[in-house]
Design an enzyme around this catalytic site. Sequence first.
Site, PDB file in Angstrom:
ATOM      1  N   ASP A 164      26.766  34.988  31.280  1.00  0.00           N
ATOM      2  CA  ASP A 164      27.388  36.288  31.535  1.00  0.00           C
ATOM      3  C   ASP A 164      28.505  36.426  30.497  1.00  0.00           C
ATOM      4  O   ASP A 164      29.622  35.963  30.692  1.00  0.00           O
ATOM      5  CB  ASP A 164      27.953  36.334  32.956  1.00  0.00           C
ATOM      6  CG  ASP A 164      28.604  37.670  33.288  1.00  0.00           C
ATOM      7  OD1 ASP A 164      28.892  38.445  32.360  1.00  0.00           O
ATOM      8  OD2 ASP A 164      28.859  37.931  34.479  1.00  0.00           O
ATOM      9  N   GLU A 257      37.949  30.875  38.357  1.00  0.00           N
ATOM     10  CA  GLU A 257      37.050  32.012  38.489  1.00  0.00           C
ATOM     11  C   GLU A 257      36.653  32.064  39.962  1.00  0.00           C
ATOM     12  O   GLU A 257      35.584  31.595  40.341  1.00  0.00           O
ATOM     13  CB  GLU A 257      35.838  31.841  37.565  1.00  0.00           C
ATOM     14  CG  GLU A 257      35.069  33.130  37.341  1.00  0.00           C
ATOM     15  CD  GLU A 257      33.863  33.242  38.262  1.00  0.00           C
ATOM     16  OE1 GLU A 257      34.071  33.519  39.462  1.00  0.00           O
ATOM     17  OE2 GLU A 257      32.753  33.043  37.779  1.00  0.00           O
ATOM     18  N   GLU A 266      32.290  34.522  49.368  1.00  0.00           N
ATOM     19  CA  GLU A 266      32.380  33.064  49.219  1.00  0.00           C
ATOM     20  C   GLU A 266      33.755  32.521  49.601  1.00  0.00           C
ATOM     21  O   GLU A 266      33.948  31.310  49.663  1.00  0.00           O
ATOM     22  CB  GLU A 266      32.002  32.610  47.802  1.00  0.00           C
ATOM     23  CG  GLU A 266      30.554  32.914  47.451  1.00  0.00           C
ATOM     24  CD  GLU A 266      30.186  32.488  46.046  1.00  0.00           C
ATOM     25  OE1 GLU A 266      31.101  32.204  45.241  1.00  0.00           O
ATOM     26  OE2 GLU A 266      28.983  32.430  45.745  1.00  0.00           O
ATOM     27  N   HIS A 415      27.152  39.450  36.058  1.00  0.00           N
ATOM     28  CA  HIS A 415      26.283  38.844  37.075  1.00  0.00           C
ATOM     29  C   HIS A 415      26.723  39.217  38.490  1.00  0.00           C
ATOM     30  O   HIS A 415      26.005  38.956  39.447  1.00  0.00           O
ATOM     31  CB  HIS A 415      26.231  37.321  36.917  1.00  0.00           C
ATOM     32  CG  HIS A 415      27.436  36.593  37.421  1.00  0.00           C
ATOM     33  ND1 HIS A 415      28.638  36.559  36.731  1.00  0.00           N
ATOM     34  CD2 HIS A 415      27.639  35.873  38.544  1.00  0.00           C
ATOM     35  CE1 HIS A 415      29.507  35.841  37.412  1.00  0.00           C
ATOM     36  NE2 HIS A 415      28.932  35.412  38.514  1.00  0.00           N
TER      37      HIS A 415
END
Length: 546
Positions: A164, A257, A266, A415
């Site tokens: 990405d 990230e 998440e 992505h």
Amino acid sequence: MENSKAQQFALVSISELGSSSPSSPAVARFSAAGNGVAELRFQPESESAAPVNVDLQAAKLYKLGPLQSVCISEGSDTGKEKLYSRGLTIQFKNEEESGAFHHAFEQWETELVVEGSVSKGKCLPNGELTSCKSKFDDKIEPSSAKMYFHYYGQLLHQQNMLQDYVRTGTYYAAVIENRADFTGRVVVDVGAGSGILSLFAAQAGAKHVYAVEASEMAEYARKLIAGNPSLGQRITVIKGKVEEVELPEKADILISEPMGTLLINERMLETYVIARDRFLQPNGKMFPGVGRIHMAPFSDEYLFVEIANKALFWQQQNYYGVDLTPLYGSAFEGYFSQPVVDAFDPRLLVSPSMSHVIDFSKIKEEDLYEFDIPLRFVASVGTRVHGLACWFDVLFGGSTVQRWLTTAPGSPTTHWYQLRCVLSQPIYVMAGQEITGRLHMIAHNAQSYTIYLTLSAKMWGPGAEQGGIIQSSSCKLDLKEPYYRMSQPQPYVMAQDQQPHQQLHSQDVPIDSQDFEDPDFIPQPSPSSGPKITLAEFAKYKSSGL
């Protein structure tokens, strides 16, 4: 006393932490001084190398990996906590030797210094636990955590993120363009993955980087970093959860990230905030430091029909002699409970966007457990509203350059794509009509969120003001179970006879520099909305093969 006799261990090598000097084989020897104080002595085999004596009353031992540990010594008591100024990286022959050394260290420390037995249920550093549970384990169900770490422990998924180029290129530019923030500084890479961000930080001149990674990817990161020795000598990979590991020193910068779909999926933002509280110096920097969730209503008749048609299977009255229709209603709602992840044309937006700001440097971990965002938009066109479109961006607030990473529709696709919550009952609006609602997101223990969306509009036309009648539609979605509609964005080409519509102006909430600790913070408008397209025009594009 069990350890009244000296113990010694042959080590593959020892080296000063962060030093470029070569490592040397050595012997480690535990012994008791005349006053009963435990002492550890490292004796290098090289005759020119001086021995290192460690007072176990002022030392810590941390496991960096199966065969590598670090011993931090020379502590000074500041009243609140001890400061450690010297570190030795220790390399063992095998895991058995490593385990025996750690056991001996703990035994000598507790028996000779504390004069008590090893405490039961004590949490050991770097992800090693005895019988206690960490904060992560309390929040997340084991099956979800197992799948999560398994996923990120595979190189093919890391490759997907590395390829990405919007993501990776923006991180690289944000770090390299802000060398002044990294040169000579201690950096912690939170959830390091392949270690690529750690290597970027080292390229920017970091004094030392601690790459913390809980999955099996930590072993691959070690290989990648070892294969880049000019940078790798300033990087230490630590395998373990951020909630559990200990670091030998505080960081000047956190880099990570932590973004998932819709920014918060998440639940890694919570880990990022925990790392801030545990590892970052006061007034330290975070890369990224700010995130924004952008929202706007959209109209997409084709998407709505596509989802609704999926449930037609359950309208069969004679499926091998079985009537499936009793399950049709449940199937219909089930398909609409999936958020749609794809790349869509910004001309499908019905109004300018609004945004919700999350300041990573200030927000509390508990504030990430639930979001309740009031919605208000003004429709730019008359159409059916099929739901709410969402995307996000993050800011790297460097001292030299401030750079945004955006996932907005119309921008180069990442992505993460974009996300849309689709209503099973669309609402009708006219140009200029106000759309209100609520986006309520509650975290759950499968590392995601349950989304509750309501959109409403006042009835339009004669008598609506007196009656105050509201048309409203709601849905409940699970962010953990999205519908990945496509792997690549579909092109939308202007028809030859169509002139581009006027761009909509962003409706983002303005951000003042005083809202952030960095006085040079400059918000960048989100490239959120573009010209509108009518359903008739959209049908013409679709019929042309797009």
